[in-house]
Design an enzyme around this catalytic site. Structure first.
Site, PDB file in Angstrom:
ATOM      1  N   CYS A  92       1.129  -1.229  -0.025  1.00  0.00           N
ATOM      2  CA  CYS A  92      -0.040   0.095  -0.252  1.00  0.00           C
ATOM      3  C   CYS A  92       0.672   1.487  -0.096  1.00  0.00           C
ATOM      4  O   CYS A  92       0.449   2.487   0.077  1.00  0.00           O
ATOM      5  CB  CYS A  92      -1.053   0.095   1.751  1.00  0.00           C
ATOM      6  SG  CYS A  92       0.036   0.350   2.664  1.00  0.00           S
ATOM      7  N   CYS A 134      -3.174  -2.523   8.804  1.00  0.00           N
ATOM      8  CA  CYS A 134      -2.623  -1.242   9.760  1.00  0.00           C
ATOM      9  C   CYS A 134      -1.899  -1.156  10.797  1.00  0.00           C
ATOM     10  O   CYS A 134      -1.260  -0.698  11.239  1.00  0.00           O
ATOM     11  CB  CYS A 134      -3.496   0.167   8.556  1.00  0.00           C
ATOM     12  SG  CYS A 134      -4.308  -0.412   7.542  1.00  0.00           S
TER      13      CYS A 134
HETATM   14 FE1  FES Z   1      -1.811  -0.027   3.981  1.00  0.00          FE
HETATM   15 FE2  FES Z   1      -3.143   1.076   6.076  1.00  0.00          FE
HETATM   16  S1  FES Z   1      -3.859   0.459   3.522  1.00  0.00           S
HETATM   17  S2  FES Z   1      -0.959   1.007   6.318  1.00  0.00           S
END
Ligand code: FES
Length: 144
Positions: free
Chosen positions: A33, A102
């Site tokens: 991400c 996360c």
């Molecule tokens: Fe990767 Fe939240 S989407 S840390």
């Protein structure tokens, strides 16, 4: 989708910034991400006297790092070592499943900062802190 606590910590994150004279600093990320979290600790006599973070990431990453700092502030190093992403999620009244990684970022950022603290003391952190996942994506690959 998000609890009131998550929204609160996202909109008003606690302990943002850098700690002056930090003696433990750790950075972790997630290559998938692209989010990055940096954690600063000032530890005196085995107590987390000051803690702060800087997160370049999604709302859940900001909320979990904010909550993680609140949960270890003023606590012992041992307490910080025992902090899990599950405990952080519970304190936030939960996260959607796609956002669990996360919270792992927050857990690992604390561990990375503690590892740095021990390394700076001339102590091998591995037996105390365990391995740190600098890329949390590795964790996803384990199917967790
Ligand atoms: Fe990767 Fe939240 S989407 S840390």
């Amino acid at each position: 989708m998000y609890s009131e606590k998550v929204m609160d910590h996202f909109m008003h994150p606690r302990n943002v910034g850098e700690v002056e004279n930090a003696n433990g600093i750790g950075t972790v990320g997630n290559a998938t991400c692209g989010d990055i979290m940096k954690m600063y600790l000032r530890i005196e006599n085995d107590v987390i006297e000051e803690v702060s973070f800087k997160t370049f990431g999604c709302g859940a990453a900001i909320a979990t790092s904010s909550m993680a700092t609140e949960m270890i502030k003023g606590r012992t190093v041992k307490d910080a070592l025992n902090l899990t992403n599950k405990a952080v999620m519970e304190a936030l009244d939960g996260l959607p499943p796609v956002k669990v990684h996360c919270s792992v970022l927050a857990e690992q950022a604390v561990k990375a900062a503690l590892s740095d603290y021990y390394t700076k003391q001339g102590i091998d952190p591995l037996p105390i802190v365990g391995p740190v996942m600098n890329d949390v994506h590795e964790h996803d690959n384990l199917g967790e």
